[in-house]
Design a protein around this motif. Structure first.
Motif, PDB file in Angstrom:
ATOM      1  N   ARG A  44       4.694  25.199  10.107  1.00  0.00           N
ATOM      2  CA  ARG A  44       5.383  26.364  10.652  1.00  0.00           C
ATOM      3  C   ARG A  44       6.381  25.960  11.729  1.00  0.00           C
ATOM      4  O   ARG A  44       6.220  24.954  12.412  1.00  0.00           O
ATOM      5  N   HIS A  89      -0.824  39.723   4.769  1.00  0.00           N
ATOM      6  CA  HIS A  89      -0.305  39.517   6.124  1.00  0.00           C
ATOM      7  C   HIS A  89      -1.113  40.244   7.190  1.00  0.00           C
ATOM      8  O   HIS A  89      -1.024  39.895   8.374  1.00  0.00           O
ATOM      9  N   LYS A 101      -6.980  34.086   7.782  1.00  0.00           N
ATOM     10  CA  LYS A 101      -5.887  33.126   7.902  1.00  0.00           C
ATOM     11  C   LYS A 101      -6.135  31.874   7.059  1.00  0.00           C
ATOM     12  O   LYS A 101      -7.257  31.403   6.922  1.00  0.00           O
ATOM     13  N   ASN A 102      -5.036  31.385   6.515  1.00  0.00           N
ATOM     14  CA  ASN A 102      -5.028  30.095   5.818  1.00  0.00           C
ATOM     15  C   ASN A 102      -5.897  30.099   4.565  1.00  0.00           C
ATOM     16  O   ASN A 102      -6.631  29.154   4.299  1.00  0.00           O
ATOM     17  N   GLY A 157       2.524  37.693   9.189  1.00  0.00           N
ATOM     18  CA  GLY A 157       1.852  36.549   8.585  1.00  0.00           C
ATOM     19  C   GLY A 157       1.658  35.394   9.541  1.00  0.00           C
ATOM     20  O   GLY A 157       0.757  34.565   9.345  1.00  0.00           O
ATOM     21  N   GLU A 158       2.487  35.290  10.570  1.00  0.00           N
ATOM     22  CA  GLU A 158       2.405  34.177  11.514  1.00  0.00           C
ATOM     23  C   GLU A 158       1.579  34.497  12.754  1.00  0.00           C
ATOM     24  O   GLU A 158       1.462  33.665  13.652  1.00  0.00           O
ATOM     25  N   TRP A 165      -5.955  39.660   5.125  1.00  0.00           N
ATOM     26  CA  TRP A 165      -6.507  38.407   4.602  1.00  0.00           C
ATOM     27  C   TRP A 165      -6.870  37.475   5.749  1.00  0.00           C
ATOM     28  O   TRP A 165      -6.109  37.353   6.728  1.00  0.00           O
ATOM     29  N   HIS A 214     -10.315  39.369  12.349  1.00  0.00           N
ATOM     30  CA  HIS A 214     -11.398  38.772  11.578  1.00  0.00           C
ATOM     31  C   HIS A 214     -12.721  39.495  11.810  1.00  0.00           C
ATOM     32  O   HIS A 214     -13.553  39.597  10.908  1.00  0.00           O
ATOM     33  N   PHE A 242       0.746  25.524   6.331  1.00  0.00           N
ATOM     34  CA  PHE A 242       0.429  26.206   7.579  1.00  0.00           C
ATOM     35  C   PHE A 242       0.821  25.351   8.782  1.00  0.00           C
ATOM     36  O   PHE A 242       1.332  25.843   9.778  1.00  0.00           O
ATOM     37  N   PRO A 277      -1.599  34.619  15.004  1.00  0.00           N
ATOM     38  CA  PRO A 277      -2.754  33.713  14.985  1.00  0.00           C
ATOM     39  C   PRO A 277      -3.975  34.322  14.302  1.00  0.00           C
ATOM     40  O   PRO A 277      -4.824  33.590  13.784  1.00  0.00           O
ATOM     41  N   GLU A 278      -4.080  35.650  14.305  1.00  0.00           N
ATOM     42  CA  GLU A 278      -5.191  36.354  13.673  1.00  0.00           C
ATOM     43  C   GLU A 278      -4.633  37.553  12.922  1.00  0.00           C
ATOM     44  O   GLU A 278      -3.626  38.127  13.329  1.00  0.00           O
ATOM     45  N   PRO A 279      -5.252  37.953  11.803  1.00  0.00           N
ATOM     46  CA  PRO A 279      -4.747  39.124  11.082  1.00  0.00           C
ATOM     47  C   PRO A 279      -4.685  40.350  11.992  1.00  0.00           C
ATOM     48  O   PRO A 279      -5.480  40.486  12.927  1.00  0.00           O
TER      49      PRO A 279
END
Length: 452
Positions: A99, A267, A272-273, A178-179, A270, A187, A96, A181-183
């Motif tokens: 990146r 992506h 993150k991380n 996927g990149e 889920w 969250h 992570f 900062p938040e889904p």
């Protein structure tokens, strides 16, 4: 020289005359011509002009459908930080951190500018739904790097030249999501998504079955998506529409809804991380939830019927809201009608809608309507399957001295701790509280009529 410029001047004159004929056409519209109207107009107006009233209305209906204990409700509203699974491994965290540098698109927070760039990929993929293994087969790394750089630079790209393959665009679309900062689904909404996946039918004995209640799930998603930030909601709609049409062409591209959900769940939903092992028993539920969104995407961005009616009454009013009792509650202010609407308008399970064309209702008619609504509301609660939520709601009725239901219609229960302050509090404030206030002011205490 005059002969050269004359045709050009004529051309400009022609264009000007054409524009005038369009802009200054004062013909009366045909009365028989249908009027195009956005059915969600009042809902969107309520969202923009009275955001707090809109949010309260959405939340009250979400908690009617799913059970959100106090902490989970506070996470949904943003009062508490979301508690989601975290990574238990080092490798994922290390990757992570490696990146690439952030641009205006990849790795940057979700913005309208970024969506405009990514829409170029979505539009291109819509034209290539026939490609077998779309979203599963990776693209060429060098072509992807070049395309990523162009998107990050804000360049307008012509993907029809043949320089790039649909798999390049598909891989980059997943990478972009996927990149973030938040889904994409945030969250804050993570726990609510898990709860919606648990909505199932009940059997004759009031026991939960394994059969999903699709109608309630669709309704819950419609409400939940209304709470998403505008940019998230816009991109989610574009994405689900693309995946929906991809799944409709699965006979060619071999990509079903569940296959696509497996590709995209990491992506867009889920935390993150995290790795697969961090999600434990939720993995299948998350994948099935995304597959459900793909299959029913064409229904998920419409407001439920009762939301449209509530919003319409908020702005246009109703004859049933013009009794002396309602005038007292409203007090001539714009902040009042929402409480009146939620108390006087039938809940979603009651299909009666006030008739605006009828004559103004008297105070007696309004009182009868309220009593009837409360009686039906209590009967509906009493018929619910045994659960903590049912016990909570009945407690709310019993706490009101003038609203205690008849003894023969009550269901005995064991008092336990409070698990949620959401739905019970809303009913007390919106329905019972409004009724008690009216009775105190009028000096005519009322008891809840028997449900028999």
């Amino acid at each position: 020289m005059t002969t050269k410029t004359e045709p050009q001047n004529n051309h400009r004159l022609d264009r000007r005359e054409t524009n005038c004929s369009v802009l200054f056409n004062h013909e009366k519209p045909n009365a028989n011509q249908p009027v195009i109207f956005n059915p969600d107009f009042f809902v969107e107006r309520l969202r923009h002009e009275h955001p707090q009233a809109f949010t309260d209305l959405v939340l009250s209906n979400i908690t009617r459908l799913i059970d959100l204990p106090g902490d989970e409700f506070a996470q949904l509203t943003g009062e508490l930080e979301p508690r989601v699974p975290s990574s238990s491994g080092f490798l994922r965290s290390f990757n992570f951190l490696k990146r690439k540098e952030k641009g205006i698109v990849f790795g940057a927070p979700l913005t309208e500018e970024g969506i405009a760039q990514i829409y170029q990929l979505i539009e291109y993929l819509h034209k290539n739904l026939h490609v077998e293994g779309l979203f599963r087969v990776p693209g060429h790394s060098l072509r992807q790097a070049a395309l990523r750089e162009m998107l990050n630079a804000g360049t307008e790209i012509d993907l029809e030249t043949g320089d790039f393959h649909p798999n390049d665009a598909a891989t980059l679309l997943k990478a972009y999501l996927g990149e973030l900062p938040e889904p994409l689904l945030t969250h804050r909404h993570y726990q609510a998504h898990l709860k919606i996946g648990e909505l199932t039918y009940f059997d004759d004995k009031g026991e939960k079955t394994d059969m999903p209640d699709k109608e309630r799930q669709i309704e819950a998603f419609q409400l939940l998506f209304m709470l998403l930030p505008a940019a998230n909601r816009s991109l989610l709609k574009l994405l689900l529409d693309l995946l929906h049409h991809t799944a409709r062409n699965q006979h060619v591209n071999k990509m079903s809804a569940i296959n696509l959900a497996t590709m995209f769940a990491p992506h867009i939903i889920w935390p993150k991380n995290v790795m697969t092992s961090d999600l434990q028993g939720s993995l299948e539920k998350l994948n099935n939830g995304i597959a459900f969104l793909i299959r029913h995407s064409q229904k998920l961005f419409k407001a439920p019927v009762y939301m449209k009616e509530y919003a319409r009454l908020y702005f246009t009013g109703s004859k049933t809201l013009k009794s002396s009792d309602d005038s007292t509650l409203c007090s001539g202010t714009r902040d009042g009608p929402l409480d009146v609407i939620t108390a006087e308008v039938s809940p979603p399970s009651m299909k009666t809608v006030p008739d605006e064309t009828s004559s103004p209702c008297s105070a007696k008619t309004s009182k009868t309507y309220t009593e009837s609504a409360l009686r039906e509301l209590y009967q509906q609660v009493n018929n619910m399957p045994e659960s903590a939520k049912k016990k909570k709601l009945i407690r709310q009725f019993e706490k009101q001295p003038m609203m205690t239901p008849p003894a023969d219609s009550r269901t005995p229960f064991i008092r336990r701790h409070w698990r949620s302050r959401s739905l019970g509090g809303i009913i007390k404030r919106k329905v019972l509280g409004s009724q008690i206030l009216t009775e105190k002011e009028n000096g005519t205490p009322q008891r809840l009529p028997s449900s028999s």
